[in-house]
Design a protein around this motif. Structure first.
Motif, PDB file in Angstrom:
ATOM      1  N   PHE A 175       0.969  -1.131  -0.087  1.00 48.03           N
ATOM      2  CA  PHE A 175       0.139  -0.092   0.262  1.00 48.03           C
ATOM      3  C   PHE A 175       0.843   1.386  -0.015  1.00 48.03           C
ATOM      4  CE2 PHE A 175      -2.283   3.550   1.675  1.00 48.03           C
ATOM      5  CZ  PHE A 175      -3.810   3.185   1.375  1.00 48.03           C
ATOM      6  N   VAL A 176       0.699   2.052  -0.919  1.00 41.15           N
ATOM      7  CA  VAL A 176       1.422   3.267  -0.963  1.00 41.15           C
ATOM      8  C   VAL A 176       0.662   4.509  -1.343  1.00 41.15           C
ATOM      9  CG1 VAL A 176       3.445   4.297  -2.747  1.00 41.15           C
ATOM     10  CG2 VAL A 176       3.340   1.798  -2.036  1.00 41.15           C
ATOM     11  N   ALA A 177       1.202   5.443  -0.537  1.00 36.38           N
ATOM     12  CA  ALA A 177       0.563   6.954  -0.976  1.00 36.38           C
ATOM     13  C   ALA A 177       1.586   7.837  -0.868  1.00 36.38           C
ATOM     14  CB  ALA A 177      -0.255   7.226   0.293  1.00 36.38           C
ATOM     15  N   ARG A 178       1.721   8.584  -2.098  1.00 33.13           N
ATOM     16  CA  ARG A 178       2.860   9.381  -2.312  1.00 33.13           C
ATOM     17  C   ARG A 178       2.738  10.543  -3.175  1.00 33.13           C
ATOM     18  NH1 ARG A 178       6.982   5.937  -6.516  1.00 33.13           N
ATOM     19  NH2 ARG A 178       5.599   5.999  -8.409  1.00 33.13           N
ATOM     20  N   ALA A 179       3.854  11.473  -3.083  1.00 35.11           N
ATOM     21  CA  ALA A 179       3.761  12.742  -4.154  1.00 35.11           C
ATOM     22  C   ALA A 179       5.066  12.785  -4.765  1.00 35.11           C
ATOM     23  CB  ALA A 179       3.449  13.660  -3.470  1.00 35.11           C
ATOM     24  N   THR A 180       4.969  12.889  -5.933  1.00 33.31           N
ATOM     25  CA  THR A 180       6.449  12.952  -7.102  1.00 33.31           C
ATOM     26  C   THR A 180       6.427  14.353  -7.466  1.00 33.31           C
ATOM     27  OG1 THR A 180       6.511  10.608  -7.481  1.00 33.31           O
ATOM     28  CG2 THR A 180       7.801  12.156  -8.774  1.00 33.31           C
ATOM     29  N   ASN A 181       7.567  15.133  -7.334  1.00 33.22           N
ATOM     30  CA  ASN A 181       7.669  16.406  -7.829  1.00 33.22           C
ATOM     31  C   ASN A 181       8.025  16.674  -9.473  1.00 33.22           C
ATOM     32  OD1 ASN A 181       7.431  17.707  -5.535  1.00 33.22           O
ATOM     33  ND2 ASN A 181       9.669  17.204  -4.924  1.00 33.22           N
ATOM     34  N   PRO A 182       7.331  17.630  -9.886  1.00 35.72           N
ATOM     35  CA  PRO A 182       7.652  18.019 -11.317  1.00 35.72           C
ATOM     36  C   PRO A 182       9.258  17.811 -11.936  1.00 35.72           C
ATOM     37  CG  PRO A 182       6.020  19.522 -10.332  1.00 35.72           C
ATOM     38  CD  PRO A 182       6.783  18.970  -9.301  1.00 35.72           C
ATOM     39  N   GLN A 183       9.320  17.594 -13.104  1.00 32.74           N
ATOM     40  CA  GLN A 183      10.510  17.451 -13.712  1.00 32.74           C
ATOM     41  C   GLN A 183      11.006  18.806 -14.277  1.00 32.74           C
ATOM     42  OE1 GLN A 183      12.307  14.656 -14.080  1.00 32.74           O
ATOM     43  NE2 GLN A 183      10.679  13.329 -13.254  1.00 32.74           N
ATOM     44  N   VAL A 184      12.017  19.501 -13.245  1.00 32.70           N
ATOM     45  CA  VAL A 184      12.366  20.827 -13.293  1.00 32.70           C
ATOM     46  C   VAL A 184      13.051  20.693 -14.583  1.00 32.70           C
ATOM     47  CG1 VAL A 184      13.681  22.716 -12.571  1.00 32.70           C
ATOM     48  CG2 VAL A 184      12.263  21.445 -10.861  1.00 32.70           C
ATOM     49  N   ASP A 185      14.027  19.951 -14.967  1.00 31.01           N
ATOM     50  CA  ASP A 185      14.991  20.050 -16.053  1.00 31.01           C
ATOM     51  C   ASP A 185      14.286  19.716 -17.406  1.00 31.01           C
ATOM     52  OD1 ASP A 185      14.237  17.302 -15.356  1.00 31.01           O
ATOM     53  OD2 ASP A 185      16.241  16.217 -15.885  1.00 31.01           O
ATOM     54  N   ARG A 186      12.939  19.442 -17.310  1.00 27.96           N
ATOM     55  CA  ARG A 186      12.287  19.111 -18.548  1.00 27.96           C
ATOM     56  C   ARG A 186      10.978  20.292 -18.859  1.00 27.96           C
ATOM     57  NH1 ARG A 186      11.858  12.728 -18.724  1.00 27.96           N
ATOM     58  NH2 ARG A 186      14.097  12.222 -18.838  1.00 27.96           N
ATOM     59  N   GLY A 187      11.048  21.269 -17.951  1.00 26.29           N
ATOM     60  CA  GLY A 187      10.222  22.525 -17.988  1.00 26.29           C
ATOM     61  C   GLY A 187       9.196  22.656 -16.676  1.00 26.29           C
ATOM     62  N   GLY A 188       9.209  21.492 -15.912  1.00 26.23           N
ATOM     63  CA  GLY A 188       8.352  21.575 -14.664  1.00 26.23           C
ATOM     64  C   GLY A 188       8.847  22.747 -13.875  1.00 26.23           C
ATOM     65  N   SER A 189       8.004  23.375 -12.913  1.00 28.82           N
ATOM     66  CA  SER A 189       8.268  24.450 -11.971  1.00 28.82           C
ATOM     67  C   SER A 189       8.491  24.017 -10.651  1.00 28.82           C
ATOM     68  CB  SER A 189       7.178  25.418 -11.981  1.00 28.82           C
ATOM     69  OG  SER A 189       7.287  26.430 -11.162  1.00 28.82           O
ATOM     70  N   GLN A 190       9.612  24.648 -10.069  1.00 26.65           N
ATOM     71  CA  GLN A 190      10.123  24.103  -8.679  1.00 26.65           C
ATOM     72  C   GLN A 190       9.050  24.914  -7.865  1.00 26.65           C
ATOM     73  OE1 GLN A 190      14.212  24.785  -7.841  1.00 26.65           O
ATOM     74  NE2 GLN A 190      14.020  24.492  -5.755  1.00 26.65           N
ATOM     75  N   SER A 191       8.224  25.865  -8.108  1.00 30.19           N
ATOM     76  CA  SER A 191       7.308  26.335  -7.132  1.00 30.19           C
ATOM     77  C   SER A 191       6.287  25.510  -6.958  1.00 30.19           C
ATOM     78  CB  SER A 191       6.717  27.658  -7.533  1.00 30.19           C
ATOM     79  OG  SER A 191       6.248  27.570  -8.955  1.00 30.19           O
ATOM     80  N   ASP A 192       6.134  24.409  -7.779  1.00 30.75           N
ATOM     81  CA  ASP A 192       5.139  23.294  -7.372  1.00 30.75           C
ATOM     82  C   ASP A 192       5.659  22.157  -6.749  1.00 30.75           C
ATOM     83  OD1 ASP A 192       3.000  24.929  -9.004  1.00 30.75           O
ATOM     84  OD2 ASP A 192       3.973  24.557 -10.785  1.00 30.75           O
ATOM     85  N   PHE A 193       6.779  22.281  -6.132  1.00 31.81           N
ATOM     86  CA  PHE A 193       7.391  21.123  -5.372  1.00 31.81           C
ATOM     87  C   PHE A 193       6.541  20.808  -4.381  1.00 31.81           C
ATOM     88  CE2 PHE A 193      12.008  20.318  -6.820  1.00 31.81           C
ATOM     89  CZ  PHE A 193      11.816  20.196  -8.054  1.00 31.81           C
ATOM     90  N   VAL A 194       6.409  19.588  -3.984  1.00 29.34           N
ATOM     91  CA  VAL A 194       5.539  19.267  -2.713  1.00 29.34           C
ATOM     92  C   VAL A 194       6.833  19.253  -1.480  1.00 29.34           C
ATOM     93  CG1 VAL A 194       4.314  17.440  -1.418  1.00 29.34           C
ATOM     94  CG2 VAL A 194       3.905  17.985  -3.942  1.00 29.34           C
ATOM     95  N   THR A 195       6.357  20.163  -0.653  1.00 29.96           N
ATOM     96  CA  THR A 195       7.126  20.191   0.374  1.00 29.96           C
ATOM     97  C   THR A 195       7.025  19.334   1.846  1.00 29.96           C
ATOM     98  OG1 THR A 195       5.989  22.292   1.349  1.00 29.96           O
ATOM     99  CG2 THR A 195       8.138  22.713  -0.148  1.00 29.96           C
ATOM    100  N   ASN A 196       5.461  19.182   1.798  1.00 26.32           N
ATOM    101  CA  ASN A 196       5.061  18.548   3.179  1.00 26.32           C
ATOM    102  C   ASN A 196       3.771  17.710   2.426  1.00 26.32           C
ATOM    103  OD1 ASN A 196       6.561  19.189   5.400  1.00 26.32           O
ATOM    104  ND2 ASN A 196       5.993  21.332   4.583  1.00 26.32           N
ATOM    105  N   GLY A 197       3.488  16.659   3.168  1.00 26.31           N
ATOM    106  CA  GLY A 197       2.237  15.745   2.778  1.00 26.31           C
ATOM    107  C   GLY A 197       1.841  14.823   3.800  1.00 26.31           C
ATOM    108  N   SER A 198       0.707  14.148   3.897  1.00 22.88           N
ATOM    109  CA  SER A 198       0.298  13.385   4.939  1.00 22.88           C
ATOM    110  C   SER A 198      -1.071  12.623   4.172  1.00 22.88           C
ATOM    111  CB  SER A 198      -0.200  13.992   6.119  1.00 22.88           C
ATOM    112  OG  SER A 198      -1.457  14.825   5.738  1.00 22.88           O
TER     113      SER A 198
END
Length: 477
Positions: A175-198
């Motif tokens: 059972f997995v719950a997770r978040a993966t950040n956008p690909q900055v080197d391919r055009g994703g925005s670092q401002s959308d990085f997930v810093t915390n989650g639950s």
């Protein structure tokens, strides 16, 4: 004084040693199916009381490389054929070498008179092309978006018989719950990085996402699979432990670099049933030259997003067939209970490894959280093997004359035994001898007729036009 004596008749010369008339696969053959047996046909009756041992000992009278390629040889009832069944699938692309009566062998293979077979060697090459369509694999674009998800994989099962499915001992419930950040080197925005989650469970307990990296252990942990992910993971070896994660509403809470906070409820359904191949026995003897319809039980559409995924690979891991597969425009309805696999997708004499997955993709969102895709899946997988038959006539069948006599009408009558449903030509000659002493190669053979054997491989033939004496031989068509 006179007298006399009588000399004894000279003893008959010993019979010639036996020779190999044919071997299948032939010496030097290539593209040999990896499940092919090795069959030898001899020119005279052999001593079948001698056990044919195929192993790595110094006294074995049959040797193979790679070792453990074949089991001990089995004699035919007519004493003239020796078959070595393969010990499973031969390695693809390998050169298989064989030796009969190698140096140092204990009991030599010999004829009924005790004359041994001369040391005989040969080899063949196993095929490497196991079939499939190159278009089954296509280029896919990589998204720059991140994602959040709940993925529940139940313990995989292995189908071993028509109605027998057993859990894999090395398969874990996950059972997995997770978040993966956008690909900055391919055009994703670092401002959308997930810093915390639950993750809030249906009972109200909360698991905090973390990006610490350490080994997953039995039980609930806060861990991550690789850099850039945050998540809560759980693994165990039995489905019963999923009681900690019952069906119900789960809430993922995410905080991004931009300061945006998102709360996403996901309604996780109960797990799907195990897939079961309905024509399992037929799937172990597929004729690769014809279409084959693989069948299974139905996936209940009681939960949202039902889908079925079939994947067939060879022992190298090469993709042979997948359904659905957008690379070739192949779809598979979630209510389907079968799929047609076209003729010539497979190759003769090959074992394929297959998986059939039942799943519910209960959640899929593309715009709930900026730069993050959302997915929720609960699935169960069944593993099974597919096996194809050898191509017809890959091993030659030598026809035999069971009886030869004059019928009451005075015509020669033969009974023939060969392969079931096979066609044979009967040839006749008036003399076997030529000007060369003992030679028979110059005999003139003419066709006396053709026969087709019945389902047991038997047929009879009466020659109404023969002039005696007459000699006969039977040839495969």
């Amino acid at each position: 004084v006179s007298g006399g004596f009588t000399t004894a008749a000279a003893p008959p010369p010993p019979p010639p040693p036996p020779t190999i008339l044919s071997v299948s696969p032939t010496n030097g053959a290539v593209n040999v199916p990896p499940l092919s047996p090795l069959v030898f046909t001899f020119d005279e009756d052999m001593d079948t009381n001698i056990q044919v041992v195929a192993d790595t000992s110094n006294t074995a009278n049959a040797g193979f490389s790679p070792s453990a390629s074949y089991s001990n040889g089995v004699w035919s009832a007519d004493r003239r054929s020796l078959t070595f069944p393969s010990l499973g699938q031969l390695p693809l692309g390998f050169v298989v070498s064989w030796t009969l009566n190698p140096p140092g062998a204990g009991l030599l293979l010999q004829n009924l008179a005790g004359e041994p077979l001369a040391r005989s060697v040969g080899s063949f090459t196993v095929q490497t092309n196991t079939g499939g369509n190159p278009s089954e694999i296509c280029q896919t674009t990589t998204s720059t978006l991140g994602h959040y998800s709940i993925i529940e994989n139940l313990q995989s099962n292995l189908q071993v018989a028509a109605n027998a499915v057993v859990p894999l001992s090395n398969s874990l419930v996950t059972f997995v719950a997770r978040a993966t950040n956008p690909q900055v080197d391919r055009g994703g925005s670092q401002s959308d990085f997930v810093t915390n989650g639950s993750l809030t469970l249906p009972g109200g307990s909360v698991l905090i996402f973390t990006n610490e990296f350490y080994a997953i252990v039995i039980g609930k942990t806060n861990t991550v699979s690789r850099t850039g992910d945050l998540g809560a993971y759980y693994t165990n070896s039995t489905d019963l432990d999923l009681a900690d994660f019952p069906p119900g509403t789960y809430v993922i809470a995410l905080q991004q670099e931009s300061g945006l906070e998102s709360t996403i409820p996901l309604s996780v359904p109960g797990p799907p049933p195990a897939a079961l191949i309905g024509n399992y026995d037929a799937a172990q003897a597929i004729d690769p030259g014809n279409d084959f319809v693989l069948q299974w039980n139905s996936l209940p559409a009681t939960n949202p997003g039902p889908f079925i995924q079939l994947v067939i690979r060879d022992s190298y891991g090469k993709l042979i067939f997948a359904a659905p597969n957008p690379c070739v425009g192949r779809t598979l309805d979630p209510g389907a209970t079968s799929v047609l696999i076209p003729a010539n997708t497979f190759r003769p004499g090959v074992i394929y490894q297959s998986t059939l997955e039942f799943a519910y993709n209960f959640y899929h969102k593309t715009n709930a959280v900026p730069e993050l895709l959302g997915d929720g899946t609960v699935s169960r997988t069944t593993l099974f093997s597919l096996r194809t038959t050898l191509a017809p006539n890959t091993a030659p069948s030598r026809p035999e004359v069971s009886t030869a006599a004059l019928a009451s009408s005075g015509h020669p009558m033969l009974t023939i035994h060969g392969a079931p449903g096979a066609s044979y030509t009967i040839q006749r000659t008036g003399s076997l001898f030529t000007a060369q002493r003992g030679g028979i190669g110059g005999a003139t053979w003419t066709s006396a007729g053709t026969i087709t054997t019945d389902g047991s491989g038997n047929a009879s033939f009466t020659d109404l036009t023969a002039t005696l004496p007459a000699f006969y031989r039977v040839l495969s068509n």
